[in-house]
Design an enzyme around this catalytic site. Structure first.
Site, PDB file in Angstrom:
ATOM      1  N   LYS A  23      -3.677  -4.579  -9.526  1.00  0.00           N
ATOM      2  CA  LYS A  23      -3.493  -3.268  -8.905  1.00  0.00           C
ATOM      3  C   LYS A  23      -2.923  -2.295  -9.935  1.00  0.00           C
ATOM      4  CE  LYS A  23      -1.207  -1.536  -4.661  1.00  0.00           C
ATOM      5  NZ  LYS A  23      -0.323  -1.979  -3.547  1.00  0.00           N
ATOM      6  N   SER A  79      -1.892  -0.785   0.860  1.00  0.00           N
ATOM      7  CA  SER A  79      -2.239   0.061  -0.262  1.00  0.00           C
ATOM      8  C   SER A  79      -3.019  -0.666  -1.365  1.00  0.00           C
ATOM      9  CB  SER A  79      -0.962   0.647  -0.873  1.00  0.00           C
ATOM     10  OG  SER A  79      -0.113  -0.366  -1.400  1.00  0.00           O
ATOM     11  N   SER A 123       0.810  -4.050   2.722  1.00  0.00           N
ATOM     12  CA  SER A 123      -0.099  -3.580   1.677  1.00  0.00           C
ATOM     13  C   SER A 123      -0.968  -4.653   1.033  1.00  0.00           C
ATOM     14  CB  SER A 123       0.682  -2.834   0.592  1.00  0.00           C
ATOM     15  OG  SER A 123       1.094  -1.573   1.058  1.00  0.00           O
TER      16      SER A 123
END
Length: 480
Positions: A85, A165, A189
């Protein structure tokens, strides 16, 4: 729709476990594997109307692969690519957290988890798009959108949300662009994109995985974790992240399992709830003991307290991180807010930054914060998780309904979601999600919660549930 790059489908959906075995056997080189997946990313993701799950490719990608091919395989992930990420620092990648405020600010040091991955022989293929600043900027933010990476689509249906996320990590793994990826979670997330994209996601116990070199939201709730297409692959990656051994072996453990069913953790979506009931019936037929567990409903105070904690910590933790990050640019949350105002056309065109504004008024870890945190922990641990897990191995529920349609500017539709993620997030206890099947053509995950530091119990339970559900070749439909 069929796979948009049929020539690479077989490699794209080969498990990480089989890739490791194949690489060690000499069936292919790391250069060949990386080249195939790079073609797949260019064809499916980085193209007109693509998924936009991969934010950047490592500047030294082929050098990494060539170096792996010249070395004797020693690490557990030798020569196998992984995506991280883009709020995780990795040399050769932007590390922007999706914000233009960090674009061009060269990363000069790997996050500790990236160092672990490299030490295990993994190739850092690139970074994934995310909900900007890990979805903490605004209550009207759209999961999967960042000013740097655009809007990530769901590979099952491109109009629908990839969750957040860790949006890009979930979508990329589901689409067969990478065998597994790193996400981060503060509350939902990892579990959200795992559920919405139909993959396995694990939020480990807070503190079991280092957050050094990860752009923070809240040091009391942030934790990196794996997203993969099987529990075994997730366990393989989690072993590297935590340094814990034996997780992969537990994927073949068939000792008796006692599961607590928490019906307070079901959604407002009938189809998802029916799939959950059908899944419970399969577990019973497989001889697994199920126990009905009653927990008190989540009070409004608990949600308010969690928000108070996050905003107070955000002010301190993000500013501390930015002040120490190498290179010129924003050095505090206040400077990020100012940057966004000065670049409102690109940063604030879809939603604002009212959560950032609120965080600036909190004053950090003061007496209000401490009271909220104490109440939050008491609720999550003493009133919910400890009593619920007293006599069972794990708890199950449904964290999310199927993916909603993405609407930039109108926020996310969590109206049908349960509150399953909140207590484990606040307490810092482990939580996982694995796919149960499809509802209206979109994936729905079953959530599995375990005691603090019981990743072994979580993995064992998830692997058993995965075998009972038996989805076999679970691949996205790529509907545009």
């Amino acid at each position: 729709m069929t796979d948009p790059d049929s020539s690479t489908t077989d490699v794209g959906f080969t498990s990480a476990f089989d890739l490791v075995e194949g690489r060690r056997a000499g069936d292919f080189t790391s250069v060949e594997l990386v080249s195939t997946l790079l073609h797949r990313i260019q064809t499916i993701d980085d193209c007109d109307g693509g998924l936009q799950s991969v934010l950047a490719i490592s500047t030294d990608l082929m050098q990494q692969a060539q170096a792996c091919d010249l070395r004797v395989a020693t690490g557990s992930l030798h020569g196998i690519p992984v995506l991280v990420k883009d709020n995780v620092q990795a040399i050769g990648l932007p590390g922007t957290a999706g914000s233009l405020a960090l674009a061009g600010r060269t990363v000069v040091e790997d996050a500790e988890i990236v160092s672990r991955l490299r030490a295990a022989g993994a190739i850092i293929m690139g970074s994934t798009n995310l909900s900007e600043w890990a979805n903490i900027r605004s209550g009207r933010s759209t999961s999967g959108w960042s000013a740097v990476g655009g809007l990530t689509a769901n590979p099952w249906n491109y109009l629908h949300s990839a969750g957040g996320s860790s949006s890009g990590s979930g979508a990329a793994v589901a689409a067969g662009l990478i065998p597994f990826a790193i996400g981060t979670e503060t509350d939902g997330s990892i579990v959200c994109p795992a559920s919405l994209n139909g993959v396995v996601g694990i939020k480990p116990t807070i503190g079991s995985v280092s957050t050094a070199g990860v752009v923070p939201v809240s040091l009391s709730q942030d934790v990196p974790g794996p997203l993969a297409r099987s529990v075994e692959d997730a366990a393989m990656l989690l072993e590297v992240l935590t340094g814990q051994t034996g997780l992969v072996d537990l994927c073949n453990n068939d000792e008796p399992l006692k599961i607590g069913v928490v019906r307070s953790w079901i959604t407002g979506h009938d189809g998802s709830n029916k799939l959950f009931e059908a899944t419970l019936a399969k577990l019973i037929d497989a001889g697994i003991e199920l126990v009905e567990i009653t927990v008190p409903e989540m009070p409004e105070q608990a949600g308010d307290d969690e928000g108070t904690v996050l905003f107070h910590e955000l002010l301190e933790d993000l500013s501390e991180y930015l002040s120490k990050r190498a290179g010129s640019g924003v050095k505090s949350l206040a400077e990020v807010v100012e940057f966004n105002q000065q670049n409102s056309e690109s940063e604030l065109s879809h939603f604002g930054q009212e959560y950032f504004d609120l965080a600036l008024t909190t004053g950090g870890r003061n007496s209000e914060y401490k009271s909220a945190r104490e109440r939050n922990l008491d609720w999550a641990i003493n009133q919910v998780l400890s009593p619920a897990l007293a006599d069972v191995d794990v708890l199950v529920g449904i964290p999310y309904a199927p993916a909603w349609i993405s609407t930039l500017g109108n926020g996310d539709d969590f109206s049908n979601a349960s509150w399953m993620t909140h207590a484990p997030a606040i307490a810092g206890w482990p939580l996982g999600s694995l796919p149960m099947g499809l509802v209206d053509g979109l994936p729905v995950g079953i959530g599995v919660a375990a005691r603090a530091n019981d990743e072994k119990g979580l993995i064992r339970a998830m692997a058993i549930i995965e075998r009972v559900i038996d989805l076999n070749d679970f691949r996205p439909s790529f509907i545009r």
